[in-house]
Write an enzyme that holds these catalytic residues in place. Sequence first.
Site: not given
Ligand SMILES: Cc1ncc(COP(=O)(O)O)c(C=O)c1O
Length: 406
Positions: A118, A195, A198, A221, A359
């Site tokens: 992401h 990270d 998910q 999430k 993203c």
């Molecule tokens: C793997 C991953 N990392 C980071 C993020 C960013 O999360 P946030 O928008 O809550 O900061 C997401 C959001 O979809 C994600 O799926």
Amino acid sequence: MLDVNKVRKDFPFFTSNPDLIYFDNGATTQKPQCVIDAVSEFYTMGAANVHRGDYPLSLHWDALYDKTRESFAKLLNCQANEIVYTAGSTHSMNQIAYGLQRNFLKPGDVVLITENEHASNVMPWFRMRQESGIQYEYIPVDKQGNIHMEDAKKAMHAGVKAIAVAGVTNVLGAKQPLKELAALAHENGALMIVDGAQSVPHGPTDVQDLDIDFLGFSGHKMGGPGGTGIIYGKYDLLQKMEPVFLGGGMNARFEACGDMLYQEAPEKFEAGTPNIEGVIGLGRAAEYLLSLGMENIEAYEKDLRAYFAERMKELDNVDFYNPDNAYGPIAFNVKDVFAQDTGSYLAANNICVRSGNHCAKILHEVIGTDSTVRASLYFYNTKEEVDRFIEVTKEITLEKAVGIFF
Ligand SMILES: Cc1ncc(COP(=O)(O)O)c(C=O)c1O
């Protein structure tokens, strides 16, 4: 075993939207009543700032705010003082990257990432290369986003100082071998950064067993309020890591001459008035997930995803990108139809999905397409919803998808 009919009663969303199928859980999740109650209590009982007031109302919120760390310590199998509150995964991953830039990494050091990541686990490293000559390199992944350890071993070299990857990737749902990657990182004197946006909401995460150094994820999430997230870090590393934001609450003192002394971790990372009601609501979400059991959540979702994947294979009008992965979203395109048009067609049939690049804008290097439709599940989704999704998706053609606009 998780009883989905019982679980759905905890979420007012299903009463408010009896006809809607919500398959956009990778973006954000619905909130259980206990979380809504926790947030609204802050407004109805009376708001007060934390760690600043000496009167009962402020002390009441202090206690709840601090206690939330214990819920996350249980969820992740760590110590309460290893939990830092943030505004979400993006904030967490940026704090980790920039915090390490200051006193762990030096020009020429390499961070290993993948093309699956992401934006929030790519862009900070890109900027770091521009700003301070810290390099990034890619661990190759297969067509469904999975890292194979032989590739990770080949990518490792003496210059690597960190591996930073998603636990489960946000488009293809590749569940990465975190324990093996952490062992590889540590054998080579590098840090393991995950990270968990998910992965943490969807199953057990034992940071000690995995031997992760830093983990970032989002509260919204996992049934928590918006604008909430967590960094887990090993305590000695948190103590060494530099905070990105400076201000009230995180300093022990500062002098006119410019001397500054920070609080200990975790407080040194929480500058300014925090999202108090968000944190308290997030604590309630963590307790709610723990009461369902993370193993039960994982088993339920795995079964549902396997069913979804099998039913997707019946469709001859789709390209299905991740049929063999056992976790995370279903990523596909209807043949000849732009992802957004498929998303709109599904929306017109009361099905919420996300379409686009999610993203993960360099993922096209892996799957060869910029845009996909992503159906992402949570433990409150059902096989009946999957059946309805299949019924609607089966009938999508270019003419029909474009036709909904005319
Ligand atoms: C793997 C991953 N990392 C980071 C993020 C960013 O999360 P946030 O928008 O809550 O900061 C997401 C959001 O979809 C994600 O799926």
